[in-house]
Design a protein around this motif. Sequence first.
Motif, PDB file in Angstrom:
ATOM      1  N   ALA A 187       5.438   3.858  20.365  1.00 56.37           N
ATOM      2  CA  ALA A 187       6.382   5.095  20.399  1.00 56.37           C
ATOM      3  C   ALA A 187       6.329   5.983  19.259  1.00 56.37           C
ATOM      4  O   ALA A 187       5.988   5.403  18.243  1.00 56.37           O
ATOM      5  CB  ALA A 187       7.678   4.688  20.534  1.00 56.37           C
ATOM      6  N   THR A 188       6.224   7.125  19.639  1.00 54.00           N
ATOM      7  CA  THR A 188       5.829   8.065  18.266  1.00 54.00           C
ATOM      8  C   THR A 188       6.968   8.087  17.265  1.00 54.00           C
ATOM      9  O   THR A 188       6.788   8.052  15.952  1.00 54.00           O
ATOM     10  CB  THR A 188       5.455   9.641  18.759  1.00 54.00           C
ATOM     11  N   ASP A 189       8.264   7.893  17.780  1.00 50.65           N
ATOM     12  CA  ASP A 189       9.373   7.795  16.856  1.00 50.65           C
ATOM     13  C   ASP A 189       9.070   6.777  15.820  1.00 50.65           C
ATOM     14  O   ASP A 189       9.597   6.996  14.654  1.00 50.65           O
ATOM     15  CB  ASP A 189      10.703   7.654  17.514  1.00 50.65           C
ATOM     16  N   ALA A 190       8.292   5.663  16.041  1.00 51.97           N
ATOM     17  CA  ALA A 190       8.087   4.534  15.335  1.00 51.97           C
ATOM     18  C   ALA A 190       7.072   4.765  14.387  1.00 51.97           C
ATOM     19  O   ALA A 190       7.058   4.419  13.227  1.00 51.97           O
ATOM     20  CB  ALA A 190       7.669   3.237  16.013  1.00 51.97           C
ATOM     21  N   LEU A 191       6.441   5.950  14.574  1.00 54.11           N
ATOM     22  CA  LEU A 191       5.034   6.350  13.899  1.00 54.11           C
ATOM     23  C   LEU A 191       5.297   7.576  12.819  1.00 54.11           C
ATOM     24  O   LEU A 191       4.576   7.764  11.834  1.00 54.11           O
ATOM     25  CB  LEU A 191       3.645   6.665  14.722  1.00 54.11           C
ATOM     26  N   ARG A 192       6.279   8.434  13.280  1.00 58.79           N
ATOM     27  CA  ARG A 192       6.587   9.731  12.678  1.00 58.79           C
ATOM     28  C   ARG A 192       6.931   9.529  11.156  1.00 58.79           C
ATOM     29  O   ARG A 192       6.295  10.099  10.488  1.00 58.79           O
ATOM     30  CB  ARG A 192       7.954  10.289  13.133  1.00 58.79           C
ATOM     31  N   PRO A 193       7.388   8.428  10.606  1.00 63.62           N
ATOM     32  CA  PRO A 193       7.643   8.375   9.128  1.00 63.62           C
ATOM     33  C   PRO A 193       6.092   8.274   8.275  1.00 63.62           C
ATOM     34  O   PRO A 193       6.237   8.431   7.109  1.00 63.62           O
ATOM     35  CB  PRO A 193       8.291   7.210   8.823  1.00 63.62           C
ATOM     36  N   PHE A 194       5.420   7.760   8.985  1.00 68.26           N
ATOM     37  CA  PHE A 194       3.890   7.641   8.170  1.00 68.26           C
ATOM     38  C   PHE A 194       3.174   9.074   7.819  1.00 68.26           C
ATOM     39  O   PHE A 194       2.290   8.922   6.855  1.00 68.26           O
ATOM     40  CB  PHE A 194       2.966   6.576   8.858  1.00 68.26           C
ATOM     41  N   ASP A 218      -4.862   6.864   6.823  1.00 66.77           N
ATOM     42  CA  ASP A 218      -6.056   6.947   6.414  1.00 66.77           C
ATOM     43  C   ASP A 218      -7.150   7.937   7.095  1.00 66.77           C
ATOM     44  O   ASP A 218      -7.969   8.592   6.544  1.00 66.77           O
ATOM     45  CB  ASP A 218      -6.765   5.393   6.534  1.00 66.77           C
ATOM     46  N   ARG A 219      -6.820   7.967   8.413  1.00 64.01           N
ATOM     47  CA  ARG A 219      -7.703   9.046   9.195  1.00 64.01           C
ATOM     48  C   ARG A 219      -6.994  10.485   9.098  1.00 64.01           C
ATOM     49  O   ARG A 219      -7.989  11.492   9.301  1.00 64.01           O
ATOM     50  CB  ARG A 219      -7.668   8.484  10.842  1.00 64.01           C
ATOM     51  N   PHE A 220      -5.798  10.722   9.141  1.00 63.11           N
ATOM     52  CA  PHE A 220      -5.298  11.910   9.282  1.00 63.11           C
ATOM     53  C   PHE A 220      -4.269  12.405   8.178  1.00 63.11           C
ATOM     54  O   PHE A 220      -3.887  13.283   7.991  1.00 63.11           O
ATOM     55  CB  PHE A 220      -4.217  12.115  10.778  1.00 63.11           C
ATOM     56  N   GLY A 221      -4.158  11.760   7.123  1.00 61.56           N
ATOM     57  CA  GLY A 221      -3.335  11.995   5.942  1.00 61.56           C
ATOM     58  C   GLY A 221      -4.052  12.603   4.895  1.00 61.56           C
ATOM     59  O   GLY A 221      -3.079  13.148   3.934  1.00 61.56           O
ATOM     60  N   SER A 222      -5.075  12.917   4.877  1.00 62.22           N
ATOM     61  CA  SER A 222      -5.596  13.646   3.806  1.00 62.22           C
ATOM     62  C   SER A 222      -5.948  15.041   3.691  1.00 62.22           C
ATOM     63  O   SER A 222      -6.192  15.767   3.003  1.00 62.22           O
ATOM     64  CB  SER A 222      -7.244  13.173   3.472  1.00 62.22           C
ATOM     65  N   GLU A 226       9.520   7.497   3.534  1.00 65.67           N
ATOM     66  CA  GLU A 226       9.109   5.986   3.495  1.00 65.67           C
ATOM     67  C   GLU A 226      10.182   5.195   3.356  1.00 65.67           C
ATOM     68  O   GLU A 226      10.550   3.985   3.916  1.00 65.67           O
ATOM     69  CB  GLU A 226       8.213   5.376   2.102  1.00 65.67           C
ATOM     70  N   ARG A 227      11.253   5.676   2.779  1.00 71.01           N
ATOM     71  CA  ARG A 227      12.838   4.859   2.790  1.00 71.01           C
ATOM     72  C   ARG A 227      13.417   5.016   4.005  1.00 71.01           C
ATOM     73  O   ARG A 227      13.978   3.875   4.333  1.00 71.01           O
ATOM     74  CB  ARG A 227      13.651   5.569   1.746  1.00 71.01           C
ATOM     75  N   HIS A 280      -3.653   7.245  -3.774  1.00 71.46           N
ATOM     76  CA  HIS A 280      -3.024   6.688  -4.764  1.00 71.46           C
ATOM     77  C   HIS A 280      -1.612   6.964  -4.527  1.00 71.46           C
ATOM     78  O   HIS A 280      -0.611   5.792  -4.787  1.00 71.46           O
ATOM     79  CB  HIS A 280      -3.667   6.944  -6.101  1.00 71.46           C
ATOM     80  N   ALA A 281      -0.978   8.103  -4.615  1.00 64.90           N
ATOM     81  CA  ALA A 281       0.304   8.533  -4.297  1.00 64.90           C
ATOM     82  C   ALA A 281       0.909   7.845  -3.307  1.00 64.90           C
ATOM     83  O   ALA A 281       2.038   7.119  -3.260  1.00 64.90           O
ATOM     84  CB  ALA A 281       0.309   9.953  -4.209  1.00 64.90           C
ATOM     85  N   GLN A 282       0.324   7.767  -1.937  1.00 65.38           N
ATOM     86  CA  GLN A 282       0.861   7.339  -0.689  1.00 65.38           C
ATOM     87  C   GLN A 282       0.955   5.403  -1.127  1.00 65.38           C
ATOM     88  O   GLN A 282       2.097   5.294  -0.671  1.00 65.38           O
ATOM     89  CB  GLN A 282      -0.096   7.366   0.243  1.00 65.38           C
TER      90      GLN A 282
END
Length: 307
Positions: free
Chosen positions: A120-127, A183-187, A249-250, A201-203
């Motif tokens: 479920a995308t709702d579980a992934l949105r915080p990342f 790792d794949r889409f956050g940069s 993240e919180r 490093h910040a993540q």
Amino acid sequence: MAPTDAPRKISDRSIEQFAGADLVREGTRGRGPLGMNAAVHALGPVLLVSASGEAQEIERRPLAPGMPTMDFIFVEAGTFTHSVGSAWEECSGPLMIAPSGLPQHVRFITPWRFLVARIATDALRPFLPALPEHARVFETMRLPERAMAGYLASVGHDATAGPGESLTASRLIVEMAGAVLRDRFGSGSPQGHSSTDIWGHAQAVIVEECTNVDFDPRALAQRVGCSLRRLQAEFTDRGTTVAGEIRRERARIAHALLRDPAQARVRLATIAEQSGFSATSTMHRVIAETFGVPPTRLRGIPERPSE
């Protein structure tokens, strides 16, 4: 009695076998009878799917277009092509990440076998500030992806897990999927190697320190070893903010605690403190912004993807 052409529903913690006729009811079409089958294991916000079949062309049009799930497809065997606009792109890569709501045309060139985590995308949105909107195929797997594939295979072969173990497994799968997405889409579009280092490093530091209520952007800059202005610029380039990522993240941690039956009697103020929020009202606001529901609606109600 449900009509025979209705999609099947899967009870939490159950394992269901799907043959060709079931898959047709789920929105999959082929040229001729479907030479494929699947076993679906339900784990809270995760559907773990082991599927295999013969060489064939299929079209998958989900019965609920735009359904809010993300597929992590590990290709264990086979070569296939998939449509990209009007073109066909051949793939033998071991990993595809795709929003489940997209119609997909696939031509299986050889017999194939996939292991899929539908989350479920709702579980992934915080990342991530924004989840990927288009299917991506990766020709090699990195360490987090190999670890996720191995864990999915282990969970898929275990039909004896109790409710507590299933909840733990689903959380680990979501955490692994979030790590893969970051790792794949956050940069984003980093301007050189040093930018990538600062972002990564910040993540990692945010994950480690966000439950400390005194942790803030200035403390993060000190841990990463750059100026606050430089840190803020790196996050802005990726369409987010330092403070926003800390809150995200919180919220993810609070979300997991609120859905945990073992925490059902814990006061909301305690959940807020354990998640790093300075006040319960702040937790209420951030969770509502991130997940679209207040904390009280999350308690004891596990998220489920659309089947």
